[in-house]
Design a protein around this motif. Structure first.
Motif, PDB file in Angstrom:
ATOM      1  N   ILE A   1      -5.964 -26.498 -16.680  1.00 52.64           N
ATOM      2  CA  ILE A   1      -4.881 -27.303 -15.797  1.00 52.64           C
ATOM      3  C   ILE A   1      -5.265 -28.833 -16.294  1.00 52.64           C
ATOM      4  O   ILE A   1      -6.314 -29.279 -16.458  1.00 52.64           O
ATOM      5  CB  ILE A   1      -4.976 -27.114 -14.451  1.00 52.64           C
ATOM      6  N   GLU A   2      -4.172 -29.639 -16.126  1.00 51.17           N
ATOM      7  CA  GLU A   2      -4.167 -31.027 -16.493  1.00 51.17           C
ATOM      8  C   GLU A   2      -3.766 -31.527 -15.055  1.00 51.17           C
ATOM      9  O   GLU A   2      -2.837 -31.415 -14.285  1.00 51.17           O
ATOM     10  CB  GLU A   2      -3.164 -31.322 -17.482  1.00 51.17           C
TER      11      GLU A   2
ATOM     12  N   THR B   1       8.391 -24.951 -17.553  1.00 53.00           N
ATOM     13  CA  THR B   1       7.309 -25.029 -16.718  1.00 53.00           C
ATOM     14  C   THR B   1       7.503 -24.360 -15.382  1.00 53.00           C
ATOM     15  O   THR B   1       8.386 -24.866 -14.603  1.00 53.00           O
ATOM     16  CB  THR B   1       6.336 -26.071 -16.578  1.00 53.00           C
TER      17      THR B   1
ATOM     18  N   ALA C   1      -8.099 -32.342 -18.897  1.00 52.09           N
ATOM     19  CA  ALA C   1      -7.649 -30.732 -18.756  1.00 52.09           C
ATOM     20  C   ALA C   1      -9.148 -30.398 -18.296  1.00 52.09           C
ATOM     21  O   ALA C   1     -10.037 -30.646 -18.749  1.00 52.09           O
ATOM     22  CB  ALA C   1      -7.475 -30.525 -19.855  1.00 52.09           C
TER      23      ALA C   1
ATOM     24  N   TYR D   1      -6.274 -19.155 -11.420  1.00 51.59           N
ATOM     25  CA  TYR D   1      -5.727 -20.436 -12.300  1.00 51.59           C
ATOM     26  C   TYR D   1      -5.522 -21.525 -11.176  1.00 51.59           C
ATOM     27  O   TYR D   1      -5.467 -22.729 -11.803  1.00 51.59           O
ATOM     28  CB  TYR D   1      -4.377 -20.069 -12.965  1.00 51.59           C
TER      29      TYR D   1
ATOM     30  N   LEU E   1       1.282 -22.240  -9.876  1.00 49.48           N
ATOM     31  CA  LEU E   1       1.035 -22.565 -11.200  1.00 49.48           C
ATOM     32  C   LEU E   1       0.876 -21.250 -11.941  1.00 49.48           C
ATOM     33  O   LEU E   1       0.351 -20.449 -11.413  1.00 49.48           O
ATOM     34  CB  LEU E   1      -0.271 -23.347 -11.280  1.00 49.48           C
TER      35      LEU E   1
ATOM     36  N   ASN F   1      -0.813 -29.838 -13.668  1.00 49.73           N
ATOM     37  CA  ASN F   1       0.303 -29.349 -14.340  1.00 49.73           C
ATOM     38  C   ASN F   1       1.672 -30.166 -13.965  1.00 49.73           C
ATOM     39  O   ASN F   1       1.650 -31.455 -13.936  1.00 49.73           O
ATOM     40  CB  ASN F   1       0.314 -28.057 -14.477  1.00 49.73           C
ATOM     41  N   SER F   2       2.562 -29.403 -13.732  1.00 52.65           N
ATOM     42  CA  SER F   2       3.798 -30.080 -13.214  1.00 52.65           C
ATOM     43  C   SER F   2       4.058 -29.970 -11.443  1.00 52.65           C
ATOM     44  O   SER F   2       5.003 -30.449 -11.178  1.00 52.65           O
ATOM     45  CB  SER F   2       5.170 -29.500 -13.775  1.00 52.65           C
TER      46      SER F   2
END
Length: 343
Positions: A131-132, A297, A122, A103, A166, A143-144
């Motif tokens: 993932i963004e 998250t 994405a 991931y 992640l 993501n964050s």
């Protein structure tokens, strides 16, 4: 778009030069070799251990001289923030570990300047779910997770060090669709009805949901969602109140952000019945714990089992299982699961 690209270039110059231990040779090795060399210098030591414990295909991919990939590499601090028990459980579960590592990998060498031009996109990972990639002021985010050291060159791609591990989203056991919306009471309906019943339960949980961000109630009310909620009893909330003291407990209820995070820490994506938990423990020998990604998250829960067959979530015993709703399931727990302490 040009402004974002410039931000990416500035990050390369500032962050890449400011962090020791990642000096690049004229001809860097493969990503696997770069990570190994960094581990020898005290960087990426847990990542290297994870790669070695995962399915051999992970190391093969990172060592492939013909590959062209991007790796978002969690630092040792990022892995340690997961928590010792959770991290050990992940490292001992090869299938889960492999999924998590893949991931963090995407096809194509994407530098930080490229990410600036991909703001909001994405991108599918080798694990199969996306993932963004985002730009937030002067930060590059996956993501964050924040990229703390970008553009570590390798002969078969590029590495970006990130400050958070992640976690891939859980695969729902069942999923409602817009074409066939779930019928009946949602999790929010079940909690509300219980709190207002002849023998009230979940009254304090309902109060907390109503005091939190509206997003929490929206998710629990979404008929197209499939969620698992570990719901503390009123007695559990009262025990937390006694432990914290009246003033600190009220401060938690008044702090919308922290309260929202606490509630999301009790929710897992996907409908997970107790039979699913049992099957997961029985699927492999010597499984000591299961790790579940929460809606908060980057934060996971650790599900364990004692000799009598009782299940626990971060130490809180599940006392009632499988209260089903149209959009998921509720398991009642005897304690409020508190947020992990910041490192």
């Amino acid at each position: 778009m040009h402004r974002l690209a410039m931000v990416g270039v500035i990050l390369v110059l500032l962050l890449g030069a400011a962090v020791p231990g990642f000096a690049q040779e004229d001809e860097p090795g493969t990503i696997a070799e770069v990570i190994t060399a960094a581990a020898d210098e005290g960087q990426f030591t847990i990542l290297l251990a994870a790669v070695q414990a995962a399915d051999p295909s992970v190391l093969e991919k990172l060592s492939d001289t013909e590959a062209d990939i991007t790796v978002f590499a969690p630092t040792d601090d990022a892995f340690n923030a997961v928590g010792e028990d959770e991290l050990n459980a992940i490292l001992e579960n090869q299938e889960l570990l492999t999924s998590i590592l893949l991931y963090h990998v995407m096809e194509g060498a994407v530098g930080s300047a490229d990410i600036a031009d991909m703001d909001g996109e994405a991108v599918t990972t080798l694990q199969g779910t996306p993932i963004e990639l985002r730009i937030d002021e002067d930060k590059v985010l996956v993501n964050s997770a924040e990229v703390v050291t970008p553009d570590i060159a390798a002969s078969n791609g590029v590495i970006h060090a990130i400050d958070t591990v992640l976690m891939p989203p859980a695969e729902p056991v069942a999923e409602a669709t817009e074409e066939a919306p779930a019928a009946g009471n949602t999790i929010a309906d079940v909690v509300t009805a219980s709190a207002q019943g002849d023998e009230p339960e979940f009254t304090m949980l309902l109060t907390a949901v109503q005091a939190a961000s509206p997003d929490v109630l929206e998710q629990l009310s979404d008929p197209n969602a499939q969620l698992t909620v570990f719901a503390p009893t009123d007695e559990a909330f009262n025990a937390l109140k006694e432990s914290l003291g009246d003033e600190a407990f009220q401060a938690l209820l008044d702090d919308e952000g922290k309260l929202t995070d606490t509630l999301l820490y009790h929710v897992v994506n996907g409908k997970v019945l107790v039979a699913d938990i049992t099957a997961a423990f029985e699927s492999e020998e010597n499984v000591d714990a299961l790790v579940a990604q929460t809606l908060l998250t980057g934060n996971t829960l650790l599900i364990t089992k004692d000799e009598e067959g009782n299940y626990y979530v971060n130490g809180a015993q599940i006392v009632t299982t499988d209260i089903e709703a149209a959009n998921g399931v509720i398991h009642v727990i005897e304690a409020v699961i508190t947020l992990p302490e910041a490192e």
